[in-house]
Design a protein around this motif. Sequence first.
Motif, mmCIF file in Angstrom:
data_model
loop_
_atom_site.group_PDB
_atom_site.id
_atom_site.type_symbol
_atom_site.label_atom_id
_atom_site.label_comp_id
_atom_site.label_asym_id
_atom_site.label_seq_id
_atom_site.Cartn_x
_atom_site.Cartn_y
_atom_site.Cartn_z
ATOM 1 N N GLU A 1 0.820 -1.218 0.000
ATOM 2 C CA GLU A 1 0.000 0.000 0.000
ATOM 3 C C GLU A 1 0.849 1.262 0.000
ATOM 4 O O GLU A 1 0.304 2.370 0.088
ATOM 5 C CB GLU A 1 -0.900 -0.012 1.242
ATOM 6 N N ALA A 2 2.192 1.109 -0.089
ATOM 7 C CA ALA A 2 3.122 2.252 -0.066
ATOM 8 C C ALA A 2 2.923 3.092 1.184
ATOM 9 O O ALA A 2 3.017 4.328 1.147
ATOM 10 C CB ALA A 2 2.970 3.102 -1.331
ATOM 11 N N ARG A 3 2.659 2.432 2.301
ATOM 12 C CA ARG A 3 2.400 3.106 3.562
ATOM 13 C C ARG A 3 3.678 3.173 4.400
ATOM 14 O O ARG A 3 4.200 2.132 4.808
ATOM 15 C CB ARG A 3 1.317 2.359 4.337
ATOM 16 N N PRO A 4 4.208 4.369 4.690
ATOM 17 C CA PRO A 4 5.400 4.459 5.539
ATOM 18 C C PRO A 4 5.106 3.930 6.941
ATOM 19 O O PRO A 4 3.972 4.005 7.429
ATOM 20 C CB PRO A 4 5.707 5.960 5.570
ATOM 21 N N PHE A 5 6.141 3.400 7.584
ATOM 22 C CA PHE A 5 5.973 2.909 8.952
ATOM 23 C C PHE A 5 7.303 3.012 9.687
ATOM 24 O O PHE A 5 8.377 3.132 9.073
ATOM 25 C CB PHE A 5 5.452 1.467 8.960
ATOM 26 N N ALA A 6 7.214 2.991 11.000
ATOM 27 C CA ALA A 6 8.409 2.956 11.843
ATOM 28 C C ALA A 6 8.611 1.520 12.295
ATOM 29 O O ALA A 6 7.661 0.862 12.745
ATOM 30 C CB ALA A 6 8.250 3.876 13.043
ATOM 31 N N LEU A 7 9.838 1.055 12.179
ATOM 32 C CA LEU A 7 10.175 -0.314 12.548
ATOM 33 C C LEU A 7 11.149 -0.285 13.722
ATOM 34 O O LEU A 7 12.234 0.304 13.630
ATOM 35 C CB LEU A 7 10.815 -1.043 11.363
ATOM 36 N N ALA A 8 10.756 -0.898 14.830
ATOM 37 C CA ALA A 8 11.622 -1.018 16.005
ATOM 38 C C ALA A 8 12.104 -2.450 16.085
ATOM 39 O O ALA A 8 11.298 -3.384 16.208
ATOM 40 C CB ALA A 8 10.858 -0.642 17.267
ATOM 41 N N THR A 9 13.408 -2.633 15.998
ATOM 42 C CA THR A 9 13.999 -3.967 15.966
ATOM 43 C C THR A 9 14.923 -4.177 17.153
ATOM 44 O O THR A 9 15.761 -3.317 17.447
ATOM 45 C CB THR A 9 14.811 -4.169 14.670
ATOM 46 N N VAL A 10 14.771 -5.297 17.829
ATOM 47 C CA VAL A 10 15.713 -5.662 18.890
ATOM 48 C C VAL A 10 17.025 -6.064 18.222
ATOM 49 O O VAL A 10 17.078 -7.036 17.473
ATOM 50 C CB VAL A 10 15.181 -6.823 19.743
ATOM 51 N N ILE A 11 18.092 -5.288 18.469
ATOM 52 C CA ILE A 11 19.363 -5.567 17.807
ATOM 53 C C ILE A 11 20.396 -6.172 18.753
ATOM 54 O O ILE A 11 21.426 -6.674 18.295
ATOM 55 C CB ILE A 11 19.941 -4.304 17.133
ATOM 56 N N GLU A 12 20.119 -6.134 20.054
ATOM 57 C CA GLU A 12 21.063 -6.711 21.001
ATOM 58 C C GLU A 12 20.351 -6.979 22.318
ATOM 59 O O GLU A 12 19.524 -6.177 22.752
ATOM 60 C CB GLU A 12 22.240 -5.755 21.229
ATOM 61 N N VAL A 13 20.644 -8.117 22.935
ATOM 62 C CA VAL A 13 20.050 -8.442 24.230
ATOM 63 C C VAL A 13 21.125 -8.974 25.156
ATOM 64 O O VAL A 13 22.154 -9.486 24.716
ATOM 65 C CB VAL A 13 18.920 -9.493 24.109
ATOM 66 N N SER A 14 20.879 -8.853 26.452
ATOM 67 C CA SER A 14 21.755 -9.460 27.448
ATOM 68 C C SER A 14 20.904 -9.825 28.646
ATOM 69 O O SER A 14 19.814 -9.271 28.847
ATOM 70 C CB SER A 14 22.875 -8.501 27.862
ATOM 71 N N GLY A 15 21.392 -10.756 29.449
ATOM 72 C CA GLY A 15 20.620 -11.196 30.594
ATOM 73 C C GLY A 15 19.387 -11.964 30.175
ATOM 74 O O GLY A 15 19.384 -12.674 29.166
ATOM 75 N N SER A 16 18.306 -11.773 30.922
ATOM 76 C CA SER A 16 17.091 -12.554 30.684
ATOM 77 C C SER A 16 16.042 -11.769 29.924
ATOM 78 O O SER A 16 14.862 -11.786 30.248
ATOM 79 C CB SER A 16 16.505 -13.030 32.021
ATOM 80 N N ALA A 17 16.474 -11.014 28.908
ATOM 81 C CA ALA A 17 15.524 -10.305 28.052
ATOM 82 C C ALA A 17 14.584 -11.321 27.413
ATOM 83 O O ALA A 17 15.009 -12.399 26.993
ATOM 84 C CB ALA A 17 16.267 -9.514 26.992
ATOM 85 N N PRO A 18 13.283 -11.016 27.311
ATOM 86 C CA PRO A 18 12.297 -12.025 26.938
ATOM 87 C C PRO A 18 12.289 -12.451 25.482
ATOM 88 O O PRO A 18 11.877 -13.567 25.181
ATOM 89 C CB PRO A 18 10.963 -11.368 27.313
ATOM 90 N N LEU A 19 12.719 -11.586 24.573
ATOM 91 C CA LEU A 19 12.645 -11.918 23.155
ATOM 92 C C LEU A 19 14.013 -11.747 22.498
ATOM 93 O O LEU A 19 14.799 -10.878 22.896
ATOM 94 C CB LEU A 19 11.600 -11.044 22.453
ATOM 95 N N PRO A 20 14.326 -12.541 21.471
ATOM 96 C CA PRO A 20 15.672 -12.547 20.878
ATOM 97 C C PRO A 20 15.892 -11.421 19.881
ATOM 98 O O PRO A 20 14.939 -10.764 19.432
ATOM 99 C CB PRO A 20 15.715 -13.908 20.180
ATOM 100 N N PRO A 21 17.158 -11.168 19.500
ATOM 101 C CA PRO A 21 17.444 -10.202 18.441
ATOM 102 C C PRO A 21 16.686 -10.558 17.168
ATOM 103 O O PRO A 21 16.516 -11.730 16.832
ATOM 104 C CB PRO A 21 18.959 -10.343 18.252
ATOM 105 N N GLY A 22 16.264 -9.519 16.465
ATOM 106 C CA GLY A 22 15.491 -9.721 15.247
ATOM 107 C C GLY A 22 14.003 -9.547 15.447
ATOM 108 O O GLY A 22 13.263 -9.294 14.498
ATOM 109 N N THR A 23 13.532 -9.687 16.698
ATOM 110 C CA THR A 23 12.116 -9.468 16.985
ATOM 111 C C THR A 23 11.784 -7.996 16.769
ATOM 112 O O THR A 23 12.581 -7.120 17.084
ATOM 113 C CB THR A 23 11.796 -9.863 18.430
ATOM 114 N N ALA A 24 10.611 -7.720 16.224
ATOM 115 C CA ALA A 24 10.300 -6.340 15.840
ATOM 116 C C ALA A 24 8.884 -5.936 16.203
ATOM 117 O O ALA A 24 7.979 -6.772 16.344
ATOM 118 C CB ALA A 24 10.521 -6.156 14.339
ATOM 119 N N LEU A 25 8.714 -4.636 16.341
ATOM 120 C CA LEU A 25 7.417 -3.975 16.500
ATOM 121 C C LEU A 25 7.378 -2.857 15.469
ATOM 122 O O LEU A 25 8.380 -2.177 15.249
ATOM 123 C CB LEU A 25 7.273 -3.410 17.918
ATOM 124 N N ALA A 26 6.226 -2.665 14.834
ATOM 125 C CA ALA A 26 6.100 -1.617 13.818
ATOM 126 C C ALA A 26 4.840 -0.798 14.055
ATOM 127 O O ALA A 26 3.831 -1.307 14.553
ATOM 128 C CB ALA A 26 6.079 -2.221 12.415
#
Length: 384
Positions: free
Chosen positions: A14-39
Amino acid sequence: MLNIADTLYRWCREARPFALATVIEVSGSAPLPPGTALAVDTDGNAVGSISGGCVEGAVYELCEQVLESDETPVRASFGYSDDDAFAVGLTCGGELTVLVQRIDPTDQPHLANTLEQASDGVPLSVAQVVDGPPRLVGRTLSVLGGGSAYDGTLGSRRTDHTVADRVRALLRAGRTARVEVGGDADTCPEKLTLLVHTQAPQPRMLIFGAVDFAAALSQAGHFLGYRVTVCDARPVFATAERFPHADEVVADWPHRYLESAEVDARTVICVLTHDAKFDIPLLRSALGLPVGYVGAMGSRRTHEHRLERLREAGVPAEHLARLRSPIGLDLGAHTAEETAISITAEIIAHTNRGTGLPLSRVPGPIHGRVPADEAPAPSELLAV
């Protein structure tokens, strides 16, 4: 981003712009791995999750800011706060770093094709620049077709080839990971940190012949990240107890099992039986499949007899040319374990377009291989 490919593909279409938030680094007991995203799109619609709820609100607001201001990509780190455990942060005690970027589908047109294939379950990898020159941060390059092609650009042909080669290795292994490339004139002049998002099933190693060599090879294949199957027509030998490192042990005629097995361009087939009643129907089928590697064990005399029988069975010359036999590289191997290393070394070299020569005899960079059409022939390297 591949965890929300369906929605992102629709927004791109649809050519709709969006903001992409990507987990690029984790340490400790962060719940989701790198690469997981919210848009978040321009209407405020959100998809995905990066923390299971801990910091979603703060990241959502950051996405809105990036969309409204058309800012360059922004990094934000979130972690546990001793002063206020319920403040914005990860109360589980971990830490994560998020890259938030504005994506205009018209600026990265290849992304729509990548997301469409990801939505269809096609194996692929996407390299996302998470650190490097500001103009490249957030840019992506996709490796498609099981590793045979790439789409997108990071600025130069040599950089694209260097990145694509690194990404192919992760695609074959089915891994999402951070990698660093460049920083030298031989590969690409600019140092880049990439987060490689991968969607791929674990590659398969099919070992036919429940022999001692198969036990060692199954262990080596497991170590390299393959999903290993050992198959033999003799139930007394094809037992899980004899092959503890195999993911699956099958008692069936090899060619019959292969006819129903799921294979792809990353699959490797190793025939260790060197018995014509098993080998010929099996290899006749294997050499016609779109797999990455087919090797067969045996002496040179056995190899010649095998080729003759395969020709008699109607196997065309172009299929016979794919057969790696005698299997393995010349490492002077004697034991089953050494032979397993010889075989896996050949698989690695063949898969990565390596020469199989000592690195001391190969000029140029160790990593960041040049395109196949520009690489010198092995005979030229031997003359160096």
